[in-house]
Design a protein around this motif. Structure first.
Motif, mmCIF file in Angstrom:
data_model
loop_
_atom_site.group_PDB
_atom_site.id
_atom_site.type_symbol
_atom_site.label_atom_id
_atom_site.label_comp_id
_atom_site.label_asym_id
_atom_site.label_seq_id
_atom_site.Cartn_x
_atom_site.Cartn_y
_atom_site.Cartn_z
ATOM 1 N N TYR A 59 0.834 -1.212 0.000
ATOM 2 C CA TYR A 59 0.000 0.000 0.000
ATOM 3 C C TYR A 59 0.864 1.255 0.000
ATOM 4 O O TYR A 59 0.668 2.168 -0.813
ATOM 5 N N PHE A 60 1.829 1.326 0.899
ATOM 6 C CA PHE A 60 2.619 2.545 1.019
ATOM 7 C C PHE A 60 3.607 2.700 -0.128
ATOM 8 O O PHE A 60 3.840 3.823 -0.602
ATOM 9 N N LEU A 61 4.194 1.625 -0.597
ATOM 10 C CA LEU A 61 5.104 1.738 -1.741
ATOM 11 C C LEU A 61 4.375 2.270 -2.968
ATOM 12 O O LEU A 61 4.939 3.052 -3.749
ATOM 13 N N LYS A 62 3.131 1.890 -3.132
ATOM 14 C CA LYS A 62 2.377 2.324 -4.313
ATOM 15 C C LYS A 62 1.792 3.720 -4.149
ATOM 16 O O LYS A 62 1.459 4.368 -5.146
ATOM 17 N N ASN A 63 1.648 4.176 -2.910
ATOM 18 C CA ASN A 63 1.052 5.492 -2.682
ATOM 19 C C ASN A 63 2.084 6.578 -2.383
ATOM 20 O O ASN A 63 1.710 7.722 -2.136
ATOM 21 N N GLY A 202 17.152 5.908 -0.312
ATOM 22 C CA GLY A 202 15.834 5.315 -0.185
ATOM 23 C C GLY A 202 15.391 5.153 1.257
ATOM 24 O O GLY A 202 16.209 5.073 2.184
ATOM 25 N N ILE A 203 14.077 5.122 1.436
ATOM 26 C CA ILE A 203 13.439 4.851 2.726
ATOM 27 C C ILE A 203 12.743 3.509 2.580
ATOM 28 O O ILE A 203 11.876 3.343 1.704
ATOM 29 N N ILE A 204 13.100 2.543 3.401
ATOM 30 C CA ILE A 204 12.618 1.182 3.223
ATOM 31 C C ILE A 204 11.820 0.717 4.441
ATOM 32 O O ILE A 204 11.734 1.406 5.446
ATOM 33 N N ASP A 205 11.240 -0.463 4.303
ATOM 34 C CA ASP A 205 10.505 -1.175 5.351
ATOM 35 C C ASP A 205 9.261 -0.408 5.797
ATOM 36 O O ASP A 205 9.243 0.251 6.835
ATOM 37 N N TRP A 206 8.197 -0.575 5.009
ATOM 38 C CA TRP A 206 6.931 0.115 5.255
ATOM 39 C C TRP A 206 5.874 -0.797 5.863
ATOM 40 O O TRP A 206 4.695 -0.449 5.904
ATOM 41 N N SER A 207 6.282 -1.952 6.356
ATOM 42 C CA SER A 207 5.294 -2.915 6.857
ATOM 43 C C SER A 207 4.588 -2.433 8.111
ATOM 44 O O SER A 207 3.458 -2.839 8.393
ATOM 45 N N ALA A 208 5.238 -1.565 8.909
ATOM 46 C CA ALA A 208 4.621 -1.062 10.141
ATOM 47 C C ALA A 208 3.913 0.265 9.931
ATOM 48 O O ALA A 208 3.326 0.808 10.876
#
Length: 295
Positions: A59-63, A202-208
């Protein structure tokens, strides 16, 4: 190579690619592989342990495609006994280290955090479940606090756990004035920032990540996880304020830090690492709770 990786190779059409696992102390909630395609191009395969982590990451990677977040090349949603996996962009560089700090880099990192918070959310909580979002920040925070408190309650001495809950009860009303709802990373720290040649890659790890309030993302820096000097912190805040006003987070930061400390302790208890590989972060947060409330 394990059988699951062979399965992901087949599902993603990557039978001719080379997979190598990336092991580092930050990678504690997912399994991550570097993938080298026959052309020599590199990708990252992130295998999410929980479906909620997978769907939030997607969700966050696509938005946030206008920000320095990895592009998604392929998706493999979770099914039955197979964890969801995302094939995404590989960034050259390294995880941010204290020795990388320069005013210009830290300024840019602060600016990018503000850009994340510029994305308004429709409510507080898991944005992939719009019908479950909270409109009240107190209720949103209460759900998380109660969860992490009960994870730690049996482990902590009664005097400590009582002190924690009494503070929460006395000061939760301060959350009525928070800055949100907006997109929040909720783990904005060294291990999720990739830099190279004094530039943020880059800013990574959007699972939380969730719909939350902006003050949450200042918690790691105020909790001592950045080990940042006052000069660099000022650069970070100046970068942030170049996009939007810095939230007045000081009054609620002790409460946010308390919740973060309980969350870390609870996590290390659940996976049995509190007296093993994560003993250092467990001890840091346990000592923080013992000394709480901070001044």
């Amino acid at each position: 190579m394990d059988s699951l990786i062979k399965l992901y190779q087949q599902r993603l059409g990557l039978q001719d690619a080379t997979f190598s696992r990336i092991d580092h102390e930050e990678g504690i909630v997912a399994t991550v592989y570097q993938v080298i395609l026959p052309s020599g191009k590199k990708r990252i395969l992130k295998v999410c342990q929980k479906p909620v982590d997978y769907f939030n990451e997607i969700y966050f990677l696509k938005n946030l495609v206008n920000l320095p977040v990895p592009r998604v090349f392929q998706e493999l949603p979770p099914e039955n006994e197979i964890n969801g996996a995302i094939l995404m962009e590989h960034y050259s560089g390294n995880l941010l280290q204290k020795e990388d700090f320069t005013h210009s880099l830290i300024y840019e990192i602060g600016r990018q955090l503000a850009c994340i918070h510029q994305h308004n959310a429709t409510g507080y909580g898991d944005l992939t479940r719009s019908n479950e979002l909270e409109v009240d920040p107190l209720q949103y925070f209460a759900i998380k606090f109660e969860e992490v408190f009960h994870e730690c309650n049996v482990h902590l001495p009664k005097q400590l756990s009582d002190k924690c809950y009494q503070y929460y009860s006395a000061y939760q009303h301060l959350l009525r004035a928070v800055d949100g709802p907006c997109f929040t990373h909720r783990d904005f720290r060294h291990g999720n920032l990739i830099v190279k040649d004094n530039k943020l890659q880059g800013i990574i790890d959007w699972s939380a990540a969730r719909g939350g309030f902006a003050e949450e993302d200042f918690c790691p820096i105020e909790h001592g996880e950045w080990q940042i000097s006052s000069e660099d912190k000022n650069a970070f805040l100046n970068g942030y304020s170049s996009v939007r006003p810095v939230p007045n987070y000081k009054s609620i930061m002790p409460l946010l830090r308390l919740c973060r400390a309980l969350n870390v302790i609870g996590f290390t208890l659940k996976n049995g690492s509190w007296n093993g590989k994560n003993e250092k972060i467990y001890s840091f947060n346990y000592d923080f709770i013992k000394a709480f409330p901070i001044k």
